[in-house]
Design a protein around this motif. Structure first.
Motif, PDB file in Angstrom:
ATOM      1  N   ASP A 115       0.874  -1.231   0.104  1.00  0.00           N
ATOM      2  CA  ASP A 115      -0.144   0.280   0.091  1.00  0.00           C
ATOM      3  C   ASP A 115       1.304   1.271  -0.294  1.00  0.00           C
ATOM      4  O   ASP A 115       2.009   1.500   0.541  1.00  0.00           O
ATOM      5  CB  ASP A 115      -0.601  -0.294   1.395  1.00  0.00           C
ATOM      6  CG  ASP A 115      -1.981   0.599   1.204  1.00  0.00           C
ATOM      7  OD1 ASP A 115      -2.189   1.291  -0.349  1.00  0.00           O
ATOM      8  OD2 ASP A 115      -2.566   1.325   2.345  1.00  0.00           O
TER       9      ASP A 115
ATOM     10  N   ALA B 190      -0.464   5.087   1.126  1.00  0.00           N
ATOM     11  CA  ALA B 190       0.258   5.500   1.967  1.00  0.00           C
ATOM     12  C   ALA B 190      -0.723   5.227   3.596  1.00  0.00           C
ATOM     13  O   ALA B 190      -1.741   4.112   2.997  1.00  0.00           O
ATOM     14  CB  ALA B 190      -1.443   6.719   1.422  1.00  0.00           C
ATOM     15  N   MET B 191       0.213   4.872   4.177  1.00  0.00           N
ATOM     16  CA  MET B 191       0.121   4.040   5.536  1.00  0.00           C
ATOM     17  C   MET B 191       1.278   5.645   6.659  1.00  0.00           C
ATOM     18  O   MET B 191       1.670   5.735   6.124  1.00  0.00           O
ATOM     19  CB  MET B 191       1.055   2.793   5.215  1.00  0.00           C
ATOM     20  CG  MET B 191       0.753   2.009   4.718  1.00  0.00           C
ATOM     21  SD  MET B 191       1.575   0.383   4.294  1.00  0.00           S
ATOM     22  CE  MET B 191       2.891   0.560   4.576  1.00  0.00           C
TER      23      MET B 191
ATOM     24  N   ALA C  58      -5.552   3.527  -3.099  1.00  0.00           N
ATOM     25  CA  ALA C  58      -7.211   3.934  -3.088  1.00  0.00           C
ATOM     26  C   ALA C  58      -7.115   5.272  -3.287  1.00  0.00           C
ATOM     27  O   ALA C  58      -7.418   5.629  -3.826  1.00  0.00           O
ATOM     28  CB  ALA C  58      -7.345   3.799  -1.765  1.00  0.00           C
ATOM     29  N   HIS C  59      -5.998   6.079  -3.880  1.00  0.00           N
ATOM     30  CA  HIS C  59      -5.750   7.263  -4.608  1.00  0.00           C
ATOM     31  C   HIS C  59      -5.647   6.946  -5.821  1.00  0.00           C
ATOM     32  O   HIS C  59      -4.198   6.764  -6.369  1.00  0.00           O
ATOM     33  CB  HIS C  59      -4.519   7.697  -3.784  1.00  0.00           C
ATOM     34  CG  HIS C  59      -4.832   9.684  -3.995  1.00  0.00           C
ATOM     35  ND1 HIS C  59      -5.466  10.319  -3.544  1.00  0.00           N
ATOM     36  CD2 HIS C  59      -3.780  10.430  -5.163  1.00  0.00           C
ATOM     37  CE1 HIS C  59      -5.589  11.746  -4.136  1.00  0.00           C
ATOM     38  NE2 HIS C  59      -4.517  11.655  -4.960  1.00  0.00           N
TER      39      HIS C  59
ATOM     40  N   LYS D 253      -7.239   0.756  -6.492  1.00  0.00           N
ATOM     41  CA  LYS D 253      -8.238   0.250  -5.915  1.00  0.00           C
ATOM     42  C   LYS D 253      -8.573   0.745  -5.988  1.00  0.00           C
ATOM     43  O   LYS D 253      -9.242   1.454  -6.731  1.00  0.00           O
ATOM     44  CB  LYS D 253      -7.979   0.695  -4.261  1.00  0.00           C
ATOM     45  CG  LYS D 253      -6.242  -0.383  -3.391  1.00  0.00           C
ATOM     46  CD  LYS D 253      -6.368   0.049  -1.945  1.00  0.00           C
ATOM     47  CE  LYS D 253      -4.917  -0.009  -1.120  1.00  0.00           C
ATOM     48  NZ  LYS D 253      -5.358   0.297   0.093  1.00  0.00           N
ATOM     49  N   PRO D 254     -10.013   0.025  -6.004  1.00  0.00           N
ATOM     50  CA  PRO D 254     -10.035  -1.259  -5.760  1.00  0.00           C
ATOM     51  C   PRO D 254     -10.155  -1.696  -7.497  1.00  0.00           C
ATOM     52  O   PRO D 254     -10.286  -1.349  -8.753  1.00  0.00           O
ATOM     53  CB  PRO D 254     -11.902  -1.666  -5.859  1.00  0.00           C
ATOM     54  CG  PRO D 254     -12.345  -1.048  -6.751  1.00  0.00           C
ATOM     55  CD  PRO D 254     -11.904   0.433  -6.586  1.00  0.00           C
TER      56      PRO D 254
ATOM     57  N   HIS E 233     -11.074   7.763  -1.542  1.00  0.00           N
ATOM     58  CA  HIS E 233      -9.553   6.397  -0.458  1.00  0.00           C
ATOM     59  C   HIS E 233     -10.708   6.123   0.420  1.00  0.00           C
ATOM     60  O   HIS E 233     -10.701   4.603   0.578  1.00  0.00           O
ATOM     61  CB  HIS E 233      -8.937   7.516   0.171  1.00  0.00           C
ATOM     62  CG  HIS E 233      -8.295   6.805   0.904  1.00  0.00           C
ATOM     63  ND1 HIS E 233      -7.862   6.923   2.438  1.00  0.00           N
ATOM     64  CD2 HIS E 233      -6.626   6.099   0.430  1.00  0.00           C
ATOM     65  CE1 HIS E 233      -6.737   5.796   3.091  1.00  0.00           C
ATOM     66  NE2 HIS E 233      -5.570   6.163   1.495  1.00  0.00           N
TER      67      HIS E 233
ATOM     68  N   ASN F 298     -12.781   3.870  -1.221  1.00  0.00           N
ATOM     69  CA  ASN F 298     -12.088   2.951  -2.728  1.00  0.00           C
ATOM     70  C   ASN F 298     -11.083   1.061  -1.298  1.00  0.00           C
ATOM     71  O   ASN F 298     -10.763   0.163  -1.928  1.00  0.00           O
ATOM     72  CB  ASN F 298     -10.540   3.311  -3.476  1.00  0.00           C
ATOM     73  CG  ASN F 298     -10.979   4.068  -4.621  1.00  0.00           C
ATOM     74  OD1 ASN F 298     -12.075   3.264  -4.988  1.00  0.00           O
ATOM     75  ND2 ASN F 298     -10.730   4.653  -4.527  1.00  0.00           N
ATOM     76  N   GLN F 299     -11.096   1.847   0.331  1.00  0.00           N
ATOM     77  CA  GLN F 299      -9.891   0.689   0.812  1.00  0.00           C
ATOM     78  C   GLN F 299     -10.889  -0.429   0.890  1.00  0.00           C
ATOM     79  O   GLN F 299     -11.296  -1.550   0.420  1.00  0.00           O
ATOM     80  CB  GLN F 299     -10.342   1.246   2.241  1.00  0.00           C
ATOM     81  CG  GLN F 299      -8.701   2.917   1.604  1.00  0.00           C
ATOM     82  CD  GLN F 299      -7.737   1.699   1.837  1.00  0.00           C
ATOM     83  OE1 GLN F 299      -7.047   0.252   1.636  1.00  0.00           O
ATOM     84  NE2 GLN F 299      -6.209   2.842   2.217  1.00  0.00           N
TER      85      GLN F 299
ATOM     86  N   LEU G 151     -13.942  -1.014  -0.917  1.00  0.00           N
ATOM     87  CA  LEU G 151     -13.767  -1.985  -2.186  1.00  0.00           C
ATOM     88  C   LEU G 151     -13.299  -2.769  -2.513  1.00  0.00           C
ATOM     89  O   LEU G 151     -13.682  -3.846  -3.143  1.00  0.00           O
ATOM     90  CB  LEU G 151     -14.288  -0.327  -3.644  1.00  0.00           C
ATOM     91  CG  LEU G 151     -15.370   0.534  -3.720  1.00  0.00           C
ATOM     92  CD1 LEU G 151     -15.332   1.217  -4.386  1.00  0.00           C
ATOM     93  CD2 LEU G 151     -17.065  -0.674  -3.215  1.00  0.00           C
ATOM     94  N   ALA G 152     -12.295  -2.448  -2.124  1.00  0.00           N
ATOM     95  CA  ALA G 152     -11.236  -3.185  -2.540  1.00  0.00           C
ATOM     96  C   ALA G 152     -11.075  -4.643  -2.208  1.00  0.00           C
ATOM     97  O   ALA G 152     -10.401  -5.624  -2.643  1.00  0.00           O
ATOM     98  CB  ALA G 152     -10.020  -2.723  -2.531  1.00  0.00           C
TER      99      ALA G 152
ATOM    100  N   VAL H 102     -14.232  -6.406  -3.665  1.00  0.00           N
ATOM    101  CA  VAL H 102     -13.666  -6.627  -4.857  1.00  0.00           C
ATOM    102  C   VAL H 102     -12.533  -7.747  -4.966  1.00  0.00           C
ATOM    103  O   VAL H 102     -12.814  -9.494  -5.211  1.00  0.00           O
ATOM    104  CB  VAL H 102     -13.220  -5.888  -5.675  1.00  0.00           C
ATOM    105  CG1 VAL H 102     -12.479  -6.366  -6.910  1.00  0.00           C
ATOM    106  CG2 VAL H 102     -13.837  -4.716  -6.681  1.00  0.00           C
TER     107      VAL H 102
ATOM    108  N   GLN I 195      -0.994  11.953   4.045  1.00  0.00           N
ATOM    109  CA  GLN I 195      -0.295  11.953   3.912  1.00  0.00           C
ATOM    110  C   GLN I 195       0.707  12.058   2.747  1.00  0.00           C
ATOM    111  O   GLN I 195       1.566  12.093   2.126  1.00  0.00           O
ATOM    112  CB  GLN I 195      -0.525  10.027   3.935  1.00  0.00           C
ATOM    113  CG  GLN I 195      -0.834   9.618   5.108  1.00  0.00           C
ATOM    114  CD  GLN I 195      -1.369   8.144   5.248  1.00  0.00           C
ATOM    115  OE1 GLN I 195      -2.067   8.265   4.078  1.00  0.00           O
ATOM    116  NE2 GLN I 195      -1.399   7.407   5.956  1.00  0.00           N
TER     117      GLN I 195
END
Lengths: 122, 737
Positions: A56, A58-59, A85-86, A106-107, B520, B523-524, B526-527, B530, B603
């Motif tokens: 990933d 961005a953490m 996710a971005h 993502k996704p 974001h 999507n998290q 959603l990821a 999926v 971030q």
């Protein structure tokens, strides 16, 4: 599926991904471990054995690219498939230029993931 | 005595005398002349027919001649029965043993037998008449005895009238006393004299004469007459007067000249000057002559002065140079010095005349002019603005240096309309033609833009402001300024570009922040969905389906879908403007939710987030979404403030604390701070300048906070950053909501 499963590690702070992705990877025939942070991965015994990293971007704490830099510094050349996710094509481009094997937004579908990993292991 | 009788019988006059001058003996003949004077030989003194003073002189003369010891002759006037006789005495010394014992002499009557008065008068008359100037003859006593014809003609009077000259106005009354004195003095001493006096001419005019007094003496030196030639000096006197007058006038002119005059000798010494030069320096002439050493010449000009002035003195060429001279008040002023030599008939320099003209004001004006021209040129250069003029009567075109530069033309080139037109495109040519046609006839203002092409083909945008009118000579003229606006245009275009980019960026950013946050957060899950779905499908289609895994994935899918839905609801609430509902809120929860929305943005921008939450906070009463808008806004501002921080980690700290009855939330960053305006009006300023992005500025934040009976403030941090805080009253009823 194959005689010896490739070892793929997943590093993501998001729980949904961390739960779902390893199952999918196993179904796809990979040997998988998941980590919630870069630090956790670096500290694990799996790190030296990892053949591909699904990471990933961005953490909290050390980000994906920072982990990539740290691995380079440690002399580890683990192929990396970034997941983020971005959705930012520029960022993706930068990551590829930075040495990533692939970058998935993502996704992403199981097909896209498989293609990326095929790219790494072919 | 025998000798005496002999002598007495002689027909001539003889006598003897002692060496001391006393008369010793006279014979009868001599005694006969002076018969009426009793016993004079006995007294031993000549019975002189002369005034006492004159008699003394004669006797002194007599003794002096005796003392010389040589034979001599002298004339003496002797009293006699008829008045007087002039006797010529011829004397010889009788020496005994080398010493003079006695003098013997013979006397001859030079009056009666030898002088014929009539004949003598005529003689004088003839001599005197032959002199072409008036001559008066006077007796030793000063009485007018005769006048020649020119004198009678001049005065237009008879001799008798003129003999009374002291009582008439023949001599100018102002001169009479002086004349008489001089005459008296001269007659007394018997010396030649010369006096100037005015004499009345027959026409009634007084004319100046130089009157001479020439004594006529007999053989013995006795003055018999005085001759007085009158030399008319009226004309020369007038000439002299005129000369004096002219001198005075010259002086007046010289002193009246608006400049200083210096007169030098041929070798360069200052020998004269007018009043102005003395007034200016307040120094005497002899001091001014030391101009090279006494400090009145400006030290910087001294060399030029010496070279120019002495050079001219040597070569005889006129000089003309400029220098500064010290005025008496200590101020140096600029002078122009011009000098010409005055030469005599032979061409030899007799004088130098120098004119010193004060040109200080002109010099200063020139300097001002020069400076102002220089500063104009500078200004033109800096502003890339040139000036020009076009005279329609002469077709003369004048350009300033900057105009040459703008047109990219050598300053040596003559400017022609053709040359100008050759640098323009067709639209420019048409514009210029139109302007010239209109300005040729009428007065007016013009403001237009042209594209100029330099020699290398590069283009320039110039703006021309021009004005046409008749100049002082009545000629129609077009004058104006031409400004190179190329860079201005480029800058403007760049600015427009930047603006549109900025607005695009802003739009994209605000949308981007929203979509990124949504994406974001959505999507998290959603990821996850999926991945789970893919796993589920693959498990189910396998030869031996792993039902347990399928169930797990399905369960996770439901969970993640709900999570995504929550995110959507939360975002929609945050970004919508639906009326806020007031409830009891945990400020930590409110802050956490906002932070989770902003996290990805933070971030991505490499901002490290620190949270210091007070876990024992009492609740506050408020509208969740509104407070979240405030916090989001504060975070967004911090992110912008951190944008330019490069050398150090970007930090953002979100802090909640309890302060008395208030709950305080602070957002602290180490960004660029408030800038020069300080923290005082940011709550206003941001409202007007940053009314984009989330659609709320700090002023809206303040409104929201104040609507919650709270307050909001900002304070600078030592590291340059800012802490913005708001405080809300703690909610007393803990069970609200």
């Amino acid at each position: 599926m194959v005689s010896e499963a490739r070892r793929v590690s997943v590093v993501d702070d998001d729980e949904s991904v961390r739960e779902a992705l390893p199952d999918l990877l196993r179904v796809l025939g990979f040997d998988t471990r998941a980590f919630s942070s870069a630090a956790e991965f670096l500290a694990s015994r799996w790190m030296p054995r990892t053949e591909c990293l699904v990471l990933d971007v961005a953490m909290p704490g050390m980000s994906g690219p920072e982990l990539q830099t740290e691995l380079k510094r440690l002399g580890r050349t683990i192929p990396i498939v970034f997941i983020t996710a971005h959705k930012d094509e520029n960022e993706r481009l930068l990551l590829i230029q930075g040495g990533a094997s692939a970058c998935l937004f993502k996704p992403f579908s199981d097909v896209a993931l498989l293609e990326a990993l095929d790219g790494v292991f072919s | 005595m025998e000798l005496g009788r002999v002598l007495d019988t002689l027909p001539g006059m003889v006598f003897s005398a002692y060496p001391d001058g006393r008369i010793d003996f006279v014979n009868k003949c001599l005694a006969g002349i002076t018969g009426s004077i009793e016993g004079w030989p006995k007294r031993g003194v000549w019975p002189l027919a002369a005034p006492p003073g004159e008699a003394m002189d004669i006797l002194r003369n007599w003794r002096a001649k005796l003392s010389l010891g040589e034979p001599f002759e002298m004339a003496v006037p002797i009293r006699c029965k008829d008045g007087k006789v002039a006797l010529a005495l011829r004397c010889n010394p009788l020496r005994k043993c080398g010493k003079i014992a006695k003098w013997y002499g013979r006397a001859v009557d030079v009056t009666t037998p030898e002088i014929d008065p009539v004949r003598e008068d005529n003689y004088f008359q003839r001599v005197v008449d032959s002199i072409p100037v008036p001559v008066a003859v006077t007796t030793p006593a000063g009485d007018v005895e005769g006048l020649n014809q020119p004198a009678l003609d001049y005065f237009g009077m008879s001799l008798e009238e003129l003999q009374d000259w002291k009582a008439t106005k023949v001599v100018h009354p102002d001169d009479l006393g002086r004349t008489m004195n001089d005459q008296l003095e001269a007659h007394k001493t018997g010396t030649f004299y010369n006096v100037e006096s005015r004499h009345l001419r027959s026409d009634g005019a007084y004319r100046w004469h130089n009157v001479l007094g020439l004594p006529l003496r007999d053989v013995d030196g006795t003055i018999l007459r005085w001759f007085h030639p009158l030399i008319d000096i009226e004309d020369s006197k007038n000439a002299q007067k005129a000369l004096v007058e002219r001198e005075r006038e010259s002086r007046f002119i010289i002193d009246g000249i608006a400049g200083m005059i210096a007169i030098f000798s041929p070798d360069g010494a200052l020998i004269g000057g007018n009043q102005q030069i003395l007034d200016y320096f307040q120094l005497p002439l002899n001091e001014l002559n030391n101009w090279a050493t006494n400090g009145i010449t400006h030290p910087d000009d001294l060399q030029v002065c010496m070279d120019s002035f002495m050079g001219s003195i040597i070569t005889g060429e006129p000089y003309d140079y400029e220098t500064r001279f010290l005025r008496s008040d200590g101020v140096y002023r600029w002078f122009q010095l011009r000098g010409l030599p005055l030469r005599d008939a032979e061409g030899t320099i007799v004088r130098w005349y120098g004119l010193l003209t004060d040109i200080d004001d002109r010099k200063r004006a020139e300097e001002r002019q020069r400076r102002s021209e220089a500063s104009l040129a500078d200004a033109q250069r800096l502003s890339k603005t040139g000036s020009f003029s076009l005279n329609f009567a002469t077709n003369e075109i004048l350009w300033s240096a900057e105009t040459y530069r703008i047109f990219d033309v050598e300053t040596s080139m003559p400017i022609t309309m053709e040359a100008i037109m050759s640098r323009l495109d067709s639209a420019g040519v048409a514009t210029v033609r139109d302007v010239i046609n209109r300005s040729r006839e009428t007065s007016g203002d013009f403001d237009y833009e042209l594209r100029l092409f330099a020699r290398d083909g590069s283009a320039k945008n110039v703006r021309v402001l021009a004005h046409s009118e008749r100049n002082a000579e009545g000629q129609q003229e077009l004058t104006g300024a031409i400004q190179d606006v190329t860079e201005g245009r480029l800058a403007e275009e760049a600015l427009n570009e930047a603006r549109s980019q900025l607005s695009y960026v802003t739009r994209v950013t605000s949308l981007g922040v929203l979509t990124a946050s949504i994406a974001h957060e959505v999507n998290q899950p959603l990821a996850g969905i999926v991945a789970n779905a893919s796993t589920c499908l693959r498990v189910l289609v396998a030869d031996q389906p792993n039902i347990e895994l399928a169930k797990d994935t399905a369960r996770r899918m439901v969970r993640d879908a709900n999570r995504a839905a929550e995110v959507i609801v939360r975002l929609r609430a945050l970004f919508s403007r639906k009326p806020a509902s007031v409830e009891a809120l945990d400020m930590n929860d409110v802050a956490s939710e906002v932070l989770s929305l902003a996290l990805s943005d933070l971030q991505r921008r490499r901002v490290s987030i620190f949270t210091e939450f007070d876990r024992s906070l009492p609740p506050v009463s408020g509208a969740r979404v509104q407070l979240q808008q405030v916090i989001m806004n504060l975070i967004r501002n911090s992110i912008e403030a951190l944008e330019s921080v490069q050398q150090q980690p970007r930090r953002l700290t979100l802090r909640t604390t309890s302060l008395g009855d208030e709950i305080v939330l602070s957002v602290q960053d180490n960004g660029v701070g408030f800038g020069p305006t300080g923290p005082h009006n940011i709550f206003d300023a941001f409202y007007t300048t940053k009314n984009e992005g989330m659609g709320i500025g700090l002023s809206v934040s303040r409104t929201i906070v104040e609507n919650h009976s709270g307050r909001i403030w900002a304070s600078p941090e030592e590291d340059g950053g800012v802490t913005v805080s708001f405080a809300l009253p703690a909610c007393q009823a803990k069970n609200i909501g």
